[in-house]
Design a protein around this motif. Structure first.
Motif, PDB file in Angstrom:
ATOM      1  N   HIS A 261      33.135  21.935  16.533  1.00  0.00           N
ATOM      2  CA  HIS A 261      32.015  22.010  15.227  1.00  0.00           C
ATOM      3  C   HIS A 261      32.693  23.235  13.999  1.00  0.00           C
ATOM      4  O   HIS A 261      32.429  23.721  13.062  1.00  0.00           O
ATOM      5  CB  HIS A 261      30.751  22.716  15.556  1.00  0.00           C
ATOM      6  CG  HIS A 261      30.701  21.479  16.602  1.00  0.00           C
ATOM      7  ND1 HIS A 261      29.973  20.707  16.078  1.00  0.00           N
ATOM      8  CD2 HIS A 261      30.463  21.486  17.784  1.00  0.00           C
ATOM      9  CE1 HIS A 261      29.723  19.654  17.177  1.00  0.00           C
ATOM     10  NE2 HIS A 261      29.191  19.557  17.831  1.00  0.00           N
ATOM     11  N   SER A 264      33.118  23.029  10.246  1.00  0.00           N
ATOM     12  CA  SER A 264      31.731  22.379   9.783  1.00  0.00           C
ATOM     13  C   SER A 264      31.425  24.098   9.176  1.00  0.00           C
ATOM     14  O   SER A 264      31.083  24.089   8.698  1.00  0.00           O
ATOM     15  CB  SER A 264      31.033  21.665  10.663  1.00  0.00           C
ATOM     16  OG  SER A 264      32.202  20.496  10.697  1.00  0.00           O
ATOM     17  N   PHE A 265      31.276  24.984  10.691  1.00  0.00           N
ATOM     18  CA  PHE A 265      30.326  26.436  10.686  1.00  0.00           C
ATOM     19  C   PHE A 265      31.942  27.309   9.112  1.00  0.00           C
ATOM     20  O   PHE A 265      31.092  27.615   8.205  1.00  0.00           O
ATOM     21  CB  PHE A 265      31.026  26.574  11.778  1.00  0.00           C
ATOM     22  CG  PHE A 265      29.624  27.860  11.782  1.00  0.00           C
ATOM     23  CD1 PHE A 265      28.443  27.602  12.227  1.00  0.00           C
ATOM     24  CD2 PHE A 265      30.518  29.442  11.609  1.00  0.00           C
ATOM     25  CE1 PHE A 265      28.068  28.528  12.256  1.00  0.00           C
ATOM     26  CE2 PHE A 265      29.846  30.016  11.584  1.00  0.00           C
ATOM     27  CZ  PHE A 265      27.642  30.452  12.348  1.00  0.00           C
ATOM     28  N   LEU A 268      30.531  26.162   6.188  1.00  0.00           N
ATOM     29  CA  LEU A 268      29.432  26.004   5.630  1.00  0.00           C
ATOM     30  C   LEU A 268      29.635  27.206   4.986  1.00  0.00           C
ATOM     31  O   LEU A 268      28.829  28.184   4.030  1.00  0.00           O
ATOM     32  CB  LEU A 268      28.275  25.297   6.469  1.00  0.00           C
ATOM     33  CG  LEU A 268      26.707  26.622   6.187  1.00  0.00           C
ATOM     34  CD1 LEU A 268      26.280  25.892   5.640  1.00  0.00           C
ATOM     35  CD2 LEU A 268      26.825  25.849   7.430  1.00  0.00           C
ATOM     36  N   SER A 279      23.061  23.763   5.238  1.00  0.00           N
ATOM     37  CA  SER A 279      22.454  23.937   6.715  1.00  0.00           C
ATOM     38  C   SER A 279      23.432  23.413   7.635  1.00  0.00           C
ATOM     39  O   SER A 279      24.261  22.286   7.269  1.00  0.00           O
ATOM     40  CB  SER A 279      21.493  22.317   7.194  1.00  0.00           C
ATOM     41  OG  SER A 279      20.950  21.282   6.658  1.00  0.00           O
ATOM     42  N   LEU A 280      23.310  23.070   9.347  1.00  0.00           N
ATOM     43  CA  LEU A 280      24.473  21.832   9.737  1.00  0.00           C
ATOM     44  C   LEU A 280      23.843  22.476  11.372  1.00  0.00           C
ATOM     45  O   LEU A 280      23.226  23.008  11.812  1.00  0.00           O
ATOM     46  CB  LEU A 280      25.805  23.371   9.675  1.00  0.00           C
ATOM     47  CG  LEU A 280      27.181  22.668  10.709  1.00  0.00           C
ATOM     48  CD1 LEU A 280      26.890  21.759  10.554  1.00  0.00           C
ATOM     49  CD2 LEU A 280      27.556  24.481  10.851  1.00  0.00           C
ATOM     50  N   PHE A 282      24.825  22.439  15.294  1.00  0.00           N
ATOM     51  CA  PHE A 282      26.638  22.190  16.037  1.00  0.00           C
ATOM     52  C   PHE A 282      26.278  22.453  17.567  1.00  0.00           C
ATOM     53  O   PHE A 282      25.660  22.891  17.482  1.00  0.00           O
ATOM     54  CB  PHE A 282      27.105  23.399  15.344  1.00  0.00           C
ATOM     55  CG  PHE A 282      26.825  24.744  15.323  1.00  0.00           C
ATOM     56  CD1 PHE A 282      26.871  26.367  16.372  1.00  0.00           C
ATOM     57  CD2 PHE A 282      26.110  24.801  13.827  1.00  0.00           C
ATOM     58  CE1 PHE A 282      26.199  26.886  15.567  1.00  0.00           C
ATOM     59  CE2 PHE A 282      25.168  26.086  13.760  1.00  0.00           C
ATOM     60  CZ  PHE A 282      25.651  26.742  15.045  1.00  0.00           C
ATOM     61  N   GLU A 295      20.863  24.080  14.742  1.00  0.00           N
ATOM     62  CA  GLU A 295      20.586  24.247  13.711  1.00  0.00           C
ATOM     63  C   GLU A 295      19.960  25.276  13.024  1.00  0.00           C
ATOM     64  O   GLU A 295      19.365  25.616  12.665  1.00  0.00           O
ATOM     65  CB  GLU A 295      19.430  22.775  13.710  1.00  0.00           C
ATOM     66  CG  GLU A 295      19.194  21.999  11.376  1.00  0.00           C
ATOM     67  CD  GLU A 295      17.961  21.470  12.433  1.00  0.00           C
ATOM     68  OE1 GLU A 295      17.639  21.128  10.966  1.00  0.00           O
ATOM     69  OE2 GLU A 295      18.052  20.574  12.917  1.00  0.00           O
ATOM     70  N   HIS A 297      19.866  27.005   8.686  1.00  0.00           N
ATOM     71  CA  HIS A 297      19.950  26.770   7.706  1.00  0.00           C
ATOM     72  C   HIS A 297      20.731  28.356   7.323  1.00  0.00           C
ATOM     73  O   HIS A 297      19.780  29.428   7.156  1.00  0.00           O
ATOM     74  CB  HIS A 297      17.916  26.596   7.841  1.00  0.00           C
ATOM     75  CG  HIS A 297      18.078  25.335   7.915  1.00  0.00           C
ATOM     76  ND1 HIS A 297      17.600  24.339   7.450  1.00  0.00           N
ATOM     77  CD2 HIS A 297      17.657  25.568   9.622  1.00  0.00           C
ATOM     78  CE1 HIS A 297      17.372  23.294   8.629  1.00  0.00           C
ATOM     79  NE2 HIS A 297      17.267  23.741   9.248  1.00  0.00           N
ATOM     80  N   THR A 315      18.631  30.837  12.424  1.00  0.00           N
ATOM     81  CA  THR A 315      18.995  28.902  13.770  1.00  0.00           C
ATOM     82  C   THR A 315      17.925  28.067  15.019  1.00  0.00           C
ATOM     83  O   THR A 315      17.494  29.118  15.822  1.00  0.00           O
ATOM     84  CB  THR A 315      19.793  29.886  13.871  1.00  0.00           C
ATOM     85  OG1 THR A 315      21.065  29.480  13.299  1.00  0.00           O
ATOM     86  CG2 THR A 315      20.562  28.233  14.538  1.00  0.00           C
TER      87      THR A 315
END
Length: 536
Positions: A261, A264-265, A268, A279-280, A282, A295, A297, A315
């Motif tokens: 992850h 992707s982190f 973001l 948002s993500l 992970f 999750e 934001h 989070t």
């Protein structure tokens, strides 16, 4: 001044004072002249006397010019002194001069106004008498620091006015030596009550904000552009299994985030520092090994210059939700498997029933009985088509009407000997219909199509059977028509005598729809009903 001129107000006294001074100076000058033993004026020759008279006249004019210059300079000095006095008295800060023990020796008008007392009554008072009792130790310490240091010393005190009110003051003091080990203390006093109130309000606001953040049940954190931790509340620290912010502040959060992850982190994080929000979902591994699904934001955090300086995020711990979702997915998959098995078994059972009906019909000689068994077999086949469609479908609640009806019509017509000479046209829009309606609609289609294949085309060559369906405003219109011999005029759909029409009427009522028959160039059945079952 001529004898006809009146003296100006105050001028007579000034002239008297000037005359007295001149007489005194003249007497002193005559005494000094006698001591010098100079030649008397009457003994001088005429030439010598004239030269002396000239020099005296020049010297007199020179002295008059010097006197005028001194008078002008004195006026300028007095004007400058007046300006300085005004600036000193009306400066925006109070100026005090203390002796070494803190006794007031002088003060400007602003300083006296600050204390709310006349200036003449302040002189020789101890400044400490105006200091709030709680701040007296600070004042005494300030005086000692000024005595012992040549650098400027500052402190803030609460000052009491003469009327009982108070204000906060900032003191800036410096020691000034005046010789013979004697010195005075010059102090500038500024009223800082407003800034104190602002500081107090700011501290209160910061405390309130920090309390809100710390009591927030979700993780609130701030990261820099490299994902280093700037701030995290108590809920967040609990998530990552640490006791205090000092343990992780300034550290990169990468060790916490499961490797798959991380990319992707960081994507973001980069988007947020470009001004976007996002948002993500992970997974992390806490410092004590606990795995959590989160999750987050995230939004940009900007400073006073509107520059993005941090990533601010809230989070949520969604581990329980993920586990529940996974459990639901497993249950749904199991349910789907069971339903498919049920539908498959029902279809097989119906296939057995259809085979039994066909076998029984082949054993009978009574044509009416054979026809009845074949009709029943057709109805079973229509039900088999439904369950076959459900078995193959991913959704058991709704089915494509086009796929189901097309399959059913082909299944029904394939059982008739005249199938090859009948042209079948199917024009059905592709829309979804509730599975609860399919069996009813399927039996209606079976009845009409079977009847047309059996009776409509007797003795005809150009045979056409057309089926169309459309969806409009949540209502389905199904039209089945043929160009055959047509229904006799005595047959009434509203008062049917035969079993087939009675069944159609009952099933139409069950759908909550309507049906009408047109007898022009064949027969046309028009069925209209809602896309969803009644009450839904």
């Amino acid at each position: 001044m001529t004898k006809h001129q009146r003296p100006k107000p105050g001028q007579e006294g000034a002239d008297l004072s000037k005359n007295k001074t001149d007489n005194s100076l003249r007497t002193s000058a005559e005494k000094m002249l006698k001591k010098k033993n100079l030649m008397p004026f009457h003994e001088m020759s005429d030439g010598h006397a004239n030269l002396l008279m000239h020099e005296l006249q020049v010297h007199q004019i020179e002295l008059e010019l010097q006197n005028e210059e001194l008078t002008r300079m004195r006026a300028e000095l007095e004007a400058t002194l007046g300006n300085y006095t005004s600036l000193y008295d009306f400066a925006p800060v109070g100026y005090f001069v203390f002796d070494a023990s803190g006794v007031i020796r002088s003060v400007n008008l602003t300083g006296a106004t600050m204390l709310g007392i006349e200036r003449s009554l302040i002189i020789k008072k101890r400044f400490g008498s105006f200091v709030d009792e709680a701040d007296l130790p600070k004042w005494n310490s300030h005086i000692i620091n000024v005595q012992q240091n040549v650098e400027k010393q500052t402190c803030e005190l609460k000052i009491k006015r003469d009327d009982g009110t108070s204000f906060y003051a900032r003191l800036e003091s410096i020691r000034v030596d005046s010789g013979d080990k004697v010195f005075v203390i010059r102090t500038a006093v500024s009223d800082v009550s407003e800034s104190k109130q602002m500081e107090k309000a700011l501290r209160k606001s910061e405390y309130l904000l920090q309390t809100i953040i710390d009591t927030e049940p979700q993780c609130v954190k701030m990261l820099d552009a490299d994902a280093n931790l700037i701030m995290m509340n108590k809920a967040g620290l609990k998530m990552i299994q640490v006791d205090s912010l000092d343990q992780v502040k300034g550290q990169c959060v990468r060790p916490l985030i499961v490797s798959e992850h991380w990319e992707s982190f960081m994507n973001l994080t980069k988007r947020v520092f470009m001004g976007e929000s996002g948002s993500l979902v992970f997974e992390i591994t806490g410092f004590k090994g606990r795995h959590l699904w989160l999750e987050t934001h995230a939004v940009p955090f900007r400073n006073e210059q509107n520059e993005i300086v941090a990533l601010l995020s809230v989070t949520l711990n969604i581990t329980a939700r993920r586990q529940a979702d996974e459990k639901i997915r497993n249950l749904l998959a199991e349910k789907d498997l069971i339903l498919k098995e049920v539908h498959h078994r029902i279809k097989n059972n119906m296939n057995v029933i259809a085979g039994l009906l066909s076998l029984q019909a082949n054993m009978l000689e009574n044509q009416e009985a054979v026809a009845a068994l074949n009709d029943s077999k057709s109805r079973v086949i229509s039900m088999m088509a439904l369950y076959d469609k459900l078995y193959r479908s991913e959704c058991f609640l709704e089915v494509s009407f086009k796929g189901y009806a097309t399959l059913l019509i082909n299944e029904i017509t394939a059982n008739f000997a005249n199938r090859k000479k009948v042209r079948i046209e199917i024009h059905i829009e592709d829309f979804i219909i509730s599975a609860k309606l399919l069996s009813t609609v399927g039996i209606i289609i079976n009845e009409i199509v079977t009847n047309a294949m059996k009776h409509a085309f007797s003795g005809r060559k150009d045979c056409l059977l057309s089926v169309s369906a459309a969806l409009k405003n949540q209502y389905i219109t199904l039209v089945i028509e043929d160009n055959g011999v047509g229904l006799p005029e005595f047959i009434d759909i509203h008062e049917p005598k035969g079993f087939g029409l009675q069944l159609l009427k009952m099933l139409t009522k069950q759908l909550g729809g309507s049906m009408k028959i047109e007898r022009e160039q064949g027969t046309r059945f028009i069925l209209k009903f809602k896309q969803q079952p009644q009450g839904e």
